[in-house]
Motif scaffolding. Sequence first.
Motif, PDB file in Angstrom:
ATOM      1  N   ASP A 104       0.888  -1.193   0.050  1.00 15.03           N
ATOM      2  CA  ASP A 104      -0.138   0.269   0.124  1.00 15.03           C
ATOM      3  C   ASP A 104       0.317   1.228  -0.565  1.00 15.03           C
ATOM      4  O   ASP A 104       1.755   1.425   0.735  1.00 15.03           O
ATOM      5  N   LYS A 105       1.329   1.825  -0.919  1.00 12.57           N
ATOM      6  CA  LYS A 105       1.459   2.992  -1.455  1.00 12.57           C
ATOM      7  C   LYS A 105       1.306   4.382  -0.617  1.00 12.57           C
ATOM      8  O   LYS A 105       2.142   5.165   0.908  1.00 12.57           O
ATOM      9  N   LEU A 106       0.647   4.506  -0.361  1.00  5.84           N
ATOM     10  CA  LEU A 106      -0.501   5.281   0.361  1.00  5.84           C
ATOM     11  C   LEU A 106      -0.202   6.068   1.483  1.00  5.84           C
ATOM     12  O   LEU A 106      -0.010   6.237   2.498  1.00  5.84           O
ATOM     13  N   SER A 107      -0.006   4.278   2.518  1.00  2.00           N
ATOM     14  CA  SER A 107       0.240   4.103   3.581  1.00  2.00           C
ATOM     15  C   SER A 107       1.528   4.034   4.059  1.00  2.00           C
ATOM     16  O   SER A 107       2.258   5.055   4.843  1.00  2.00           O
ATOM     17  N   PHE A 108       1.969   3.254   3.282  1.00  6.30           N
ATOM     18  CA  PHE A 108       3.982   4.209   2.872  1.00  6.30           C
ATOM     19  C   PHE A 108       4.186   5.656   3.569  1.00  6.30           C
ATOM     20  O   PHE A 108       4.820   5.777   4.122  1.00  6.30           O
ATOM     21  N   LEU A 109       3.817   6.400   1.900  1.00  4.85           N
ATOM     22  CA  LEU A 109       3.875   7.591   1.963  1.00  4.85           C
ATOM     23  C   LEU A 109       3.411   8.579   3.849  1.00  4.85           C
ATOM     24  O   LEU A 109       4.121   8.596   4.594  1.00  4.85           O
ATOM     25  N   ARG A 110       2.501   8.105   4.132  1.00  4.79           N
ATOM     26  CA  ARG A 110       1.889   8.882   5.051  1.00  4.79           C
ATOM     27  C   ARG A 110       3.107   8.349   6.424  1.00  4.79           C
ATOM     28  O   ARG A 110       3.304   9.059   7.339  1.00  4.79           O
ATOM     29  N   MET A 111       3.144   7.071   6.854  1.00  7.63           N
ATOM     30  CA  MET A 111       4.116   6.149   7.560  1.00  7.63           C
ATOM     31  C   MET A 111       5.587   7.018   7.989  1.00  7.63           C
ATOM     32  O   MET A 111       5.887   7.147   8.730  1.00  7.63           O
ATOM     33  N   HIS A 112       5.644   7.762   6.643  1.00 12.66           N
ATOM     34  CA  HIS A 112       7.261   7.882   6.422  1.00 12.66           C
ATOM     35  C   HIS A 112       7.187   9.761   6.501  1.00 12.66           C
ATOM     36  O   HIS A 112       8.702  10.038   6.413  1.00 12.66           O
ATOM     37  N   GLY A 113       6.087   9.855   6.889  1.00 10.24           N
ATOM     38  CA  GLY A 113       5.875  11.128   6.643  1.00 10.24           C
ATOM     39  C   GLY A 113       6.493  12.058   4.915  1.00 10.24           C
ATOM     40  O   GLY A 113       7.001  13.021   5.045  1.00 10.24           O
ATOM     41  N   LEU A 114       6.022  10.910   3.944  1.00  8.79           N
ATOM     42  CA  LEU A 114       6.638  11.741   2.480  1.00  8.79           C
ATOM     43  C   LEU A 114       5.130  12.362   1.759  1.00  8.79           C
ATOM     44  O   LEU A 114       4.496  12.041   2.395  1.00  8.79           O
ATOM     45  N   PRO A 115       5.580  13.505   0.701  1.00  5.15           N
ATOM     46  CA  PRO A 115       4.552  13.936   0.616  1.00  5.15           C
ATOM     47  C   PRO A 115       3.911  12.879  -0.159  1.00  5.15           C
ATOM     48  O   PRO A 115       4.351  11.976  -1.059  1.00  5.15           O
ATOM     49  N   LEU A 116       2.262  12.945  -0.324  1.00 11.10           N
ATOM     50  CA  LEU A 116       1.464  12.440  -0.665  1.00 11.10           C
ATOM     51  C   LEU A 116       0.983  12.933  -2.558  1.00 11.10           C
ATOM     52  O   LEU A 116       1.336  14.256  -2.754  1.00 11.10           O
ATOM     53  N   PRO A 117       0.895  11.938  -3.568  1.00 11.31           N
ATOM     54  CA  PRO A 117       1.361  12.141  -4.886  1.00 11.31           C
ATOM     55  C   PRO A 117      -0.272  12.908  -6.022  1.00 11.31           C
ATOM     56  O   PRO A 117      -1.225  13.246  -4.680  1.00 11.31           O
ATOM     57  N   ILE A 118      -0.095  14.127  -6.239  1.00 11.21           N
ATOM     58  CA  ILE A 118      -0.995  15.149  -6.546  1.00 11.21           C
ATOM     59  C   ILE A 118      -1.844  14.492  -7.670  1.00 11.21           C
ATOM     60  O   ILE A 118      -0.644  13.665  -8.389  1.00 11.21           O
ATOM     61  N   ALA A 119      -3.039  14.581  -7.426  1.00 11.83           N
ATOM     62  CA  ALA A 119      -3.836  14.049  -8.680  1.00 11.83           C
ATOM     63  C   ALA A 119      -3.994  14.689  -9.815  1.00 11.83           C
ATOM     64  O   ALA A 119      -4.090  16.503  -9.761  1.00 11.83           O
TER      65      ALA A 119
END
Length: 119
Positions: A104-119
């Motif tokens: 789950d890429k979204l969970s990975f990004l959130r867990m590591h405090g990384l920017p979320l992709p822009i739609a």
Amino acid sequence: MRPKELTQQWVALFNQGNAEALAELYHDDAINHQVANEPVVGKAAIKEMFAQEFATADMTCIVEHLFEDGDWAILEWKDPLGLRGCGFFHVLDDKIKLQRGYWDKLSFLRMHGLPLPIA
């Protein structure tokens, strides 16, 4: 080397953050397709992908299950933050020809405090 043994070596090198040694486990024309991302083709590109990922986030692969079926290894993993996923490694002539991973890429990004992709 059996697929299961090669995957155990892959996990050890991944946990060391060693992009160069990891890349040596792949065929020159290998494909690494983490299905949340576009496929990465070729050993040099795979090495660069790992180098960028290790520079971006502190990642640890904890093996939950590791199976072998013919020339495939199937890895079910988790990390210390609770993310889970699985990977499939097609091993030919003692090198990874194809790797496919599901997580789950979204969970990975959130867990590591990384920017979320822009739609």
